[in-house]
Design an enzyme around this catalytic site. Structure first.
Site, PDB file in Angstrom:
ATOM      1  N   HIS A 196     -40.480   1.863  -2.586  1.00  0.00           N
ATOM      2  CA  HIS A 196     -40.878   0.939  -3.680  1.00  0.00           C
ATOM      3  C   HIS A 196     -39.930  -0.333  -3.884  1.00  0.00           C
ATOM      4  CE1 HIS A 196     -43.551   3.956  -4.421  1.00  0.00           C
ATOM      5  NE2 HIS A 196     -44.073   3.930  -3.521  1.00  0.00           N
TER       6      HIS A 196
ATOM      7  N   PHE B 153     -41.915  10.478  -1.321  1.00  0.00           N
ATOM      8  CA  PHE B 153     -40.208   9.515  -1.130  1.00  0.00           C
ATOM      9  C   PHE B 153     -40.785   8.274  -1.467  1.00  0.00           C
ATOM     10  CE2 PHE B 153     -41.782  12.489   2.894  1.00  0.00           C
ATOM     11  CZ  PHE B 153     -41.164  13.822   1.982  1.00  0.00           C
ATOM     12  N   CYS B 154     -41.289   8.299  -2.998  1.00  0.00           N
ATOM     13  CA  CYS B 154     -40.718   6.342  -3.104  1.00  0.00           C
ATOM     14  C   CYS B 154     -41.653   5.498  -2.184  1.00  0.00           C
ATOM     15  CB  CYS B 154     -39.608   6.167  -3.523  1.00  0.00           C
ATOM     16  SG  CYS B 154     -38.753   6.854  -5.006  1.00  0.00           S
ATOM     17  N   ALA B 155     -42.637   6.026  -1.484  1.00  0.00           N
ATOM     18  CA  ALA B 155     -42.858   5.071  -0.520  1.00  0.00           C
ATOM     19  C   ALA B 155     -44.699   5.524  -0.595  1.00  0.00           C
ATOM     20  CB  ALA B 155     -42.546   4.916   0.806  1.00  0.00           C
TER      21      ALA B 155
END
Length: 452
Positions: free
Chosen positions: A129, A375-377
């Site tokens: 992100h 995982f901020c993805a």
């Protein structure tokens, strides 16, 4: 899941000394165990060398660029020498600027604020992100996840060739995925970008701690990374690369340090002459200790030798992947396939387990710290798990049931001893075979041991 056989050559280098290597943690089943920190992709432990360097400097801490006293001058020299050390670590070009920020996220937001008018941004949906989200003021093209490195290049080439109008453009790409650990074809993507009149910024947050990063050799225009992934605590990051867009943009923060001269006008207003150097985007009192920690980590990794560090990490990656391959219930997530080169970041799911439950059991029953979630993805993990791109997903444990749209990530690096990865593999096998030995419940979206 075919994997390369684990090397038996014990000539690979020993792990680098890191803080916390002897910390013990309690187990819910009784007793204590040495903590196995296997969440390097989130924050790596500080190198002992970094901590020692910072401790030696701390008594001499002083203001930077603003004082006539000895400690201020010493701190200023240390700050600027750290900038030079980072430039050397990244093999920057002579005219490149090294700007100190708070993190990779901050670095990319800084670059986003410096984009020229009309700039178009191209970014794969596979990005963290930090790379995916900062470009709100530009026209952004989000590219679908490629399934081979070659497909990544051709996808980018096609998108750049079709852009309209033809003007300034920026490509943002990761060097190593924070989900799969797979290495991206950065040099080829940079060539494709430049062939179509675009520039490229490399998110090296997961690459720089594991592999050498050469701005010259990769031919990228900018590189961004975070100290806390590079074994350096204290909240600092780096944006390094071409000076022109940064020099022409309004300061990222307005204030002291960014301004060269401020005068009052006859009408009562204020005129400002901004610096054209890196100081233009470093307003305020800088994080001197954080910057020095990054420079110390850069020197420590360079002195340890990336050839040896990479060889040892490949050995650990092979051990983990071979161990997981022996558990049919485990599915390792990958974009480019089993043979793709990767750093020490591996994400997986376990059939019949909620990922938050599994990660909680690894921690509470084995003293192993991993990460679970998206995982901020989020778009990438949804793609890898076969979910709908619009699914909200779960970053923690759902109330009831065993399934959720999330995964487990194990990550390691230069400070990881063999025992930690061996314990992790044994724990995965035992949990799958025997189940958890403790009861767990959901609390604030997290799966935690039930101690009631």
């Amino acid at each position: 899941m075919p994997v390369t056989a684990v090397a038996t050559d014990q000539s690979v280098c020993a792990p680098l000394p890191v803080l916390g290597r002897d910390v013990t943690v309690p187990l819910v089943t009784g007793g204590e165990v040495t903590y196995a920190a296997l969440d390097y992709a989130a924050s790596a432990p500080a190198l002992q060398r970094v901590w020692d360097d910072v401790a030696a400097y701390a008594p001499y801490y002083g203001s930077v660029h603003r004082g006539a006293g000895y400690l201020s001058q010493l701190s200023t020299d240390l700050f600027e020498n750290s900038r030079a050390a980072v430039a050397q670590f990244l093999d920057c070009r002579e005219a490149d600027q090294v700007v100190f920020t708070r993190s990779t996220t901050d670095s990319l937001n800084l670059l986003a604020a410096a984009l020229p008018a009309g700039c178009q941004v191209f970014v794969f949906e596979t990005e963290h992100h930090a790379s995916l989200l900062p470009w709100g003021n530009a026209r952004v093209t989000y590219l679908d996840a490629p399934r081979t490195p070659g497909e990544a290049v051709t996808t980018l080439e096609r998108a750049l060739a079709d852009r309209d109008p033809y003007g300034p453009a920026l490509v943002c790409v990761t060097g190593a995925s924070n989900v799969t650990g797979e290495l991206w074809p950065v040099r080829e993507l940079a060539a494709a970008a430049h062939a179509h009149g675009a520039r490229i910024v490399l998110d090296a947050a997961q690459l720089a701690p594991h592999h050498p990063v050469s701005v010259r050799d990769l031919d990228v225009d900018w590189v961004a990374f975070s100290g806390h992934k590079l074994y350096a605590p204290f909240g600092s990051g780096v944006l390094a690369g071409r000076a022109d867009w940064l020099r022409e943009a309004e300061p990222y923060l307005a204030g002291g340090g960014a301004s060269r001269k401020v005068t009052r006008r006859a009408d009562g207003g204020v005129d400002v002459e901004w610096h054209t150097t890196a100081a233009r985007h470093e307003a305020g009192s800088p994080n001197v200790i954080g910057v020095y920690a990054i420079a110390s980590a850069c020197k420590a990794l360079a002195e340890a030798g990336f050839d040896d560090l990479v060889a040892r990490e490949r050995y650990l990656v092979a051990k983990v992947r071979e161990g997981l391959a022996g558990v049919p219930e485990v599915k390792v997530l990958s974009l480019f396939g089993d043979e793709a080169p990767r750093v020490g970041v591996i994400s997986f799911v376990v059939r019949g387990w909620n990922s938050s439950h599994f990660a909680a059991a690894l921690s509470a029953e084995y003293g192993i710290g991993v990460r679970d979630g998206l995982f901020c993805a989020h778009p990438l993990v949804r793609t890898l798990l076969g979910g709908d791109p619009q699914d909200v997903g779960e970053c923690g444990a759902p109330d009831g049931g065993t399934t959720s749209l999330n995964a487990i990530r194990v990550s390691f690096g230069a400070g990881t001893p063999d025992e930690h990865v061996d314990r992790f593999v044994r724990a995965v096998k035992e949990l799958v075979r025997d189940g958890a030995r403790w009861k767990y419940r959901t609390e604030d979206g997290r799966c935690v041991p039930d101690r009631g």
